[in-house]
Design a protein around this motif. Structure first.
Motif, short mmCIF file in Angstrom:
data_model
loop_
_atom_site.label_atom_id
_atom_site.label_comp_id
_atom_site.label_asym_id
_atom_site.label_seq_id
_atom_site.Cartn_x
_atom_site.Cartn_y
_atom_site.Cartn_z
N GLU A 88 0.73 -1.16 0.24
CA GLU A 88 -0.11 -0.02 -0.07
C GLU A 88 0.87 1.20 -0.14
N PRO A 89 0.20 2.26 -0.66
CA PRO A 89 1.36 3.43 -0.70
C PRO A 89 1.45 4.08 0.88
N ILE A 90 2.56 4.43 0.84
CA ILE A 90 2.83 5.13 2.25
C ILE A 90 2.39 6.31 2.65
N GLY A 91 1.98 7.14 1.76
CA GLY A 91 1.15 8.28 2.06
C GLY A 91 1.58 9.47 1.11
N VAL A 92 1.74 10.65 1.63
CA VAL A 92 2.17 11.78 1.05
C VAL A 92 3.71 11.81 1.12
N VAL A 93 4.24 12.03 -0.09
CA VAL A 93 5.73 11.90 0.01
C VAL A 93 6.15 13.41 -0.36
N GLY A 94 7.14 14.05 0.39
CA GLY A 94 7.88 15.10 0.04
C GLY A 94 9.21 14.78 -0.48
N VAL A 95 9.67 15.35 -1.61
CA VAL A 95 10.76 15.09 -2.29
C VAL A 95 11.64 16.38 -2.38
N ILE A 96 12.74 16.75 -1.63
CA ILE A 96 13.49 17.78 -1.66
C ILE A 96 14.81 17.80 -2.27
N VAL A 97 15.06 18.53 -3.26
CA VAL A 97 16.13 18.11 -4.31
C VAL A 97 17.06 19.52 -4.19
N PRO A 98 18.55 19.18 -4.67
CA PRO A 98 19.52 20.14 -4.61
C PRO A 98 19.41 20.70 -6.05
N PHE B 27 21.61 18.93 -9.94
CA PHE B 27 20.82 18.17 -11.03
C PHE B 27 19.39 18.27 -10.99
N PRO B 28 18.61 19.58 -10.93
CA PRO B 28 17.22 19.59 -10.73
C PRO B 28 16.34 18.72 -11.41
N MET B 29 16.79 18.32 -12.59
CA MET B 29 15.61 17.35 -13.31
C MET B 29 15.69 15.84 -12.84
N PRO B 30 16.88 15.26 -13.24
CA PRO B 30 16.78 14.01 -12.80
C PRO B 30 16.82 13.54 -11.43
N ILE B 31 17.33 14.24 -10.41
CA ILE B 31 17.35 13.91 -9.25
C ILE B 31 15.66 13.87 -8.52
N ALA B 32 14.96 14.77 -8.99
CA ALA B 32 13.64 15.21 -8.73
C ALA B 32 12.71 14.11 -9.18
#
Ligand code: NAP
Ligand code: MG
Length: 454
Positions: free
Chosen positions: A120-130, A133-138
Motif C-alpha cells: 500500500e502507498p506510504i502516503g504523501v511524499v515530500g521530495v527535496i532536491v538540490p 541536477f534539478p531534473m533527474p534527481i527530482a
C-alpha cells in the motif's frame, strides 16, 4: 502575496525569472491538497495509474529540447548534458510506470488460514532536491512514489526551480491531477522543513548536503517519518598500472569535471599507482587541457560555469595554489567560471582530500599496491561512487568489493543507470533510489490473516 525570488542565469549573471518564495501557510495548503490527492490516486486502477504515468513520460520526451534549454539558462549545464538530463526524466517516469502493474503482495502458507500481504502507498511524499541536477534527481524521487500510489510535493532548490515547475505542468497536461503532483517553491528552511515536520507527510526523499541530511533525519525522527537520504561524496578514481591508460586518462576529466564538478558522484580523488604515474599524468594533463569550458548553449561545450558567485568562492577556498599541478582554461568576464584544476596532495589530512569541494577540482595521490589503494579509497567519511581502472577483472572485482561505497564502476566512469540501485554508504546516505526495487520504498506492507477454521 509571497515574496519573490529572482532566478539568475549563472553563465551571464542576468535575472531570467521571478518565482514566489512560499511560506508555511502555503506549504500547509499544499499538504492538505496532497492528502486529498492521495485518496484519489491510491484508489485508481493500476492500469489507469500506469497509463497516466506513461502519458507524463511521453510529454517529457516531447518537450526535451524546451526543458534542456531551460536548464541551460537556470543552471548553466551544457546543452548536451541538459538534453541527457531531460531524457533521463522521461526514461525514469516510463520505467516506473511499468512497475505499477507489477506491485504485488504475496500469499504466504500459514496454519489455520490464508495469509495475504498487500503493498500500500506510504502516503504523501515530500521530495527535496538540490540545485546541481534539478531534473533527474527530482524524478528519481517522484516517479517511483507516484507509481506506488503516493501523492508528491516536490521542493526544488530555491535557485533552480524552473525545470521542476515546467515538469509539473507537463504532468498535469498528461492528466495527473494537480493535487497528486505539486511543486512548492521557497527556501529549504521554511518550505522544506515544514514538509519534514508536518505529520501528514509520511516520507521524505532528500538529496543534498550531508549536513542538512543529518538535520532532516533528526527532525523526521520526532515523527518516526521514513527518510531516504542521498548526500555528499568524495569518491576515488583508482588507476592501476595495468589499465588501458589511454582510455582511463581520456575519460578521467569527465569523471570529475562533468557539470563543473557539481556532482555528488564526482571522482574528486584520483589515486594513481606509483609505477604508472608518469605515463598516466602526461595523458591526463593533455585531456584536462582539452576540456572545452565555454558557453553552455553551444553543442561543443563540455563544461559550463559554477552555480553562483558564492559557490565559486567556496571552491576557490579549497585550492591551495602551491599544490596546483596544472589547469585547463575557462572564459573570463560575466558568469561564474572556474577552470578544471588538478592539485597534488601528499597530506591525507588536507581539507581538499577530506571534504566535498563540489567544483572542478581533483586531488591526485599515489599508491603502491592493491591493498593500499583500497585503504586510501576507504579513508573517507563518504561512500557514494568510484571507479577502478585495470585490465585484470579479478582485481577489478576484488577492489570493488573492498571499497565501501554504493555505486562503483570498473573501466567506466558512469555511476547512474536508472535500471540499477543508486545510493551511499557511510555519510553519503541512507536507502537506495532507482533500480527495480525503488517503488517498494514508497510502500507499506500490510499483512492480513483470514481464519478459515471458524
Ligand atoms: P543543500 O543545501 O543540502 O540543499 C538541498 C535541498 O534541501 C534544497 O532544496 C534546500 O533548499 C533544502 N534544504 C536546505 N535546508 C533545509 C532544511 N533545514 N530542511 C529541509 N530542506 C532544506 O544541498 P545543495 O547545496 O543544494 O546541494 C549540494 C549537495 O547535494 C552536495 O553536498 C551534494 O553532494 C549533494 N548531492 C547528493 C546527491 C546524491 O544523490 N547523493 C546528488 C546530488 C547532490 P534551498 O535551496 O532553499 O536551500
Ligand atoms: Mg545549500
Amino acid at each position: 502575496m509571497a515574496p519573490i525570488r529572482e532566478i539568475i542565469n549563472p553563465s551571464t549573471e542576468e535575472v531570467i525569472a521571478e518565482v514566489p518564495s512560499l511560506g508555511i501557510a502555503e506549504t500547509d495548503v499544499a499538504i492538505g491538497k496532497a492528502v486529498r490527492g492521495l485518496e484519489h490516486w491510491r484508489k485508481l486502477a493500476p492500469a489507469e495509474r500506469a497509463r497516466l504515468l506513461r502519458a507524463f513520460g511521453a510529454k517529457v520526451y516531447e518537450h526535451n529540447e524546451e526543458l534542456a534549454q531551460l536548464e541551460v539558462k537556470n543552471s548553466g549545464h551544457t546543452i548536451s548534458n541538459s538534453r541527457w538530463e531531460a531524457n533521463n526524466v522521461g526514461d525514469v517516469i516510463t520505467y516506473y510506470a511499468g512497475s505499477v502493474e507489477r506491485l504485488m503482495g504475496r500469499q504466504i502458507p500459514v496454519p489455520g488460514g490464508v495469509d495475504i500481504t498487500f503493498k500500500e502507498p506510504i502516503g504523501v511524499v515530500g521530495v527535496i532536491v538540490p540545485w546541481n541536477f534539478p531534473m533527474p534527481i527530482a524524478s528519481w524521487g517522484f516517479a517511483p512514489a507516484l507509481a506506488a500510489g503516493c501523492s508528491v510535493i516536490l521542493k526544488p532548490a530555491e535557485i533552480t526551480p524552473l525545470t521542476a515547475m515546467r515538469i509539473a505542468e507537463l504532468a498535469h497536461e498528461a492528466g495527473i491531477p494537480e493535487e497528486v503532483f505539486q511543486v512548492v517553491t521557497g527556501s529549504g528552511r521554511v518550505v522544506g522543513e515544514r514538509l519534514v515536520t508536518d505529520p501528514r507527510v509520511r516520507k521524505i526523499v532528500f538529496t543534498g548536503s550531508t549536513e542538512v541530511g543529518i538535520h532532516i533525519q533528526k527532525l523526521a525522527a520526532d515523527h518516526l517519518k521514513a527518510v531516504t537520504l542521498e548526500l555528499g561524496g568524495k569518491s576515488a578514481n583508482v588507476v592501476f598500472a595495468d589499465a588501458d591508460l589511454d582510455k582511463a586518462a581520456a575519460t578521467a576529466p569527465y569523471s570529475v569535471f562533468d557539470n563543473a564538478g557539481q556532482d555528488c558522484c564526482a571522482r574528486s580523488r584520483l589515486l594513481v599507482q606509483e609505477s604508472a604515474y608518469d605515463g598516466f599524468m602526461s595523458r591526463f594533463e593533455a585531456a584536462v587541457k582539452g576540456v572545452k569550458v565555454e558557453d553552455p548553449r553551444l553543442d561543443s561545450s563540455e563544461m559550463g560555469p559554477l552555480i553562483s558567485a558564492g559557490h565559486r568562492e567556496t571552491v576557490q577556498s579549497f585550492v591551495d595554489e602551491d599544490l596546483v599541478l596544472f589547469r585547463g582554461s575557462c572564459p573570463t568576464g560575466s558568469g561564474y567560471w572556474y577552470p578544471p584544476t588538478v592539485i597534488e596532495v601528499k597530506d591525507p589530512a588536507h581539507r581538499s582530500i577530506r571534504e566535498e569541494i563540489f567544483g572542478p577540482v581533483v586531488a591526485v595521490q599515489t599508491f603502491r599496491d592493491e591493498e593500499e589503494a583500497i585503504a586510501m579509497a576507504n579513508d573517507s567519511d563518504y561512500g557514494l561512487s568510484g571507479s577502478i581502472w585495470t585490465s585484470n577483472l579479478g582485481r577489478g572485482l576484488r577492489v570493488a568489493r573492498g571499497i565501501e561505497t554504493g555505486a562503483l564502476s570498473v573501466n567506466s566512469h558512469s555511476s547512474v543507470r536508472y535500471w540499477t540501485p543508486f545510493g551511499g554508504y557511510k555519510k553519503s546516505g541512507i536507502g537506495r533510489e532507482l533500480g527495480p526495487d525503488a517503488t517498494d520504498a514508497f510502500c507499506e506492507t500490510k499483512n492480513v490473516f483470514i481464519n478459515t477454521e471458524i
